[in-house]
Design a protein around this motif. Structure first.
Motif, short mmCIF file in Angstrom:
data_model
loop_
_atom_site.label_atom_id
_atom_site.label_comp_id
_atom_site.label_asym_id
_atom_site.label_seq_id
_atom_site.Cartn_x
_atom_site.Cartn_y
_atom_site.Cartn_z
N ASN A 50 0.82 -1.22 0.00
CA ASN A 50 0.00 0.00 0.00
C ASN A 50 0.85 1.27 0.00
OD1 ASN A 50 -3.01 -0.58 0.08
ND2 ASN A 50 -2.22 -2.05 1.56
N GLN A 51 1.95 1.22 0.72
CA GLN A 51 2.88 2.35 0.79
C GLN A 51 3.47 2.66 -0.60
OE1 GLN A 51 5.15 2.10 4.56
NE2 GLN A 51 6.91 2.65 3.32
N LEU A 52 3.95 1.61 -1.28
CA LEU A 52 4.56 1.80 -2.60
C LEU A 52 3.52 2.21 -3.64
CD1 LEU A 52 7.12 -1.17 -2.68
CD2 LEU A 52 7.61 1.24 -2.37
N ALA A 53 2.30 1.67 -3.52
CA ALA A 53 1.23 2.03 -4.46
C ALA A 53 0.85 3.50 -4.26
CB ALA A 53 0.01 1.14 -4.25
N TYR A 54 0.73 3.92 -3.01
CA TYR A 54 0.34 5.30 -2.68
C TYR A 54 1.37 6.31 -3.18
CZ TYR A 54 -0.79 9.40 0.16
OH TYR A 54 -1.09 10.67 0.56
#
Length: 199
Positions: free
Chosen positions: A67-71
């Motif tokens: 989720n961090q990398l996608a965000y």
């Protein structure tokens, strides 16, 4: 008929012992950067996500990092890191669990990120850079279980960096860049094929 290759037996992380303690933090970084494999990438992810005396399960590390990398948009949308995950109605990535009608190969437990974290955890344990904490969970993190099954007990491992592990995470300045770069290079094979036919 073609002979199917037997799947390698997965070693239980709890069964691994610290047999090759690392001498210093620089040596650990050097070895991880030199190795071009999922195991070293998994070790890097664990170091990044547990830095600062945090305790998490491998699944928590995977979900938070995806989720961090996608965000942040730091990896390409066709990266292998998203395999085993699906977006919910709010756009958050959640692990795909094995359910009737679900192909096992699309599930989180068959994904590259799961393999890399398992192998990376075993490696860091071998180097004596982390410790395991056996904890009990009631119910399910994925499904709303009813009746007696809502009291289902599961044993999971939370992992935590030892002081030398913290030291490795502290002095590895571009650890987050290393991780996003490596996952951007790992693109889904079907995407690679379509790109090569266009060229």
């Amino acid at each position: 008929p073609k002979q199917r290759k037997a799947r390698a037996q997965m070693v239980r992380i709890s069964a691994t012992k610290p047999t090759h303690p690392i001498r210093n933090a620089e040596e650990a970084i050097e070895k991880l950067c030199a190795a071009e494999n999922l195991k070293s990438l998994g070790a890097g992810m664990i170091l990044l996500m547990l830095k600062g005396k945090k305790k998490k399960t491998l699944r928590q590390i995977a979900t938070q990092l995806v989720n961090q990398l996608a965000y942040k948009g730091e990896v390409s949308a066709d990266s292998d890191i998203f395999r085993g995950f699906a977006q919910d109605s709010e756009g958050h990535y959640r692990p795909i669990v094995k359910e009737p009608g679900n192909d096992r190969t699309v599930c989180y437990h068959a994904s590259p990120i799961y393999t890399s974290l398992r192998d990376g955890c075993a490696l860091l344990r071998d180097w004596d850079l982390l410790e395991l904490h056996h904890t009990e969970e009631i119910g399910s993190v994925d499904k709303n279980l009813l009746g007696a099954s809502s009291q289902l007990r599961r044993f999971v491992y939370q992992i935590e960096l030892r002081s030398k592990g913290e030291e490795v995470a502290d002095i590895w300045n571009d650890l987050d860049t290393y991780i996003s770069h490596k996952w951007s290079q790992r693109v889904r094979k079907s995407m690679k094929r379509t790109m090569s036919t266009v060229a």
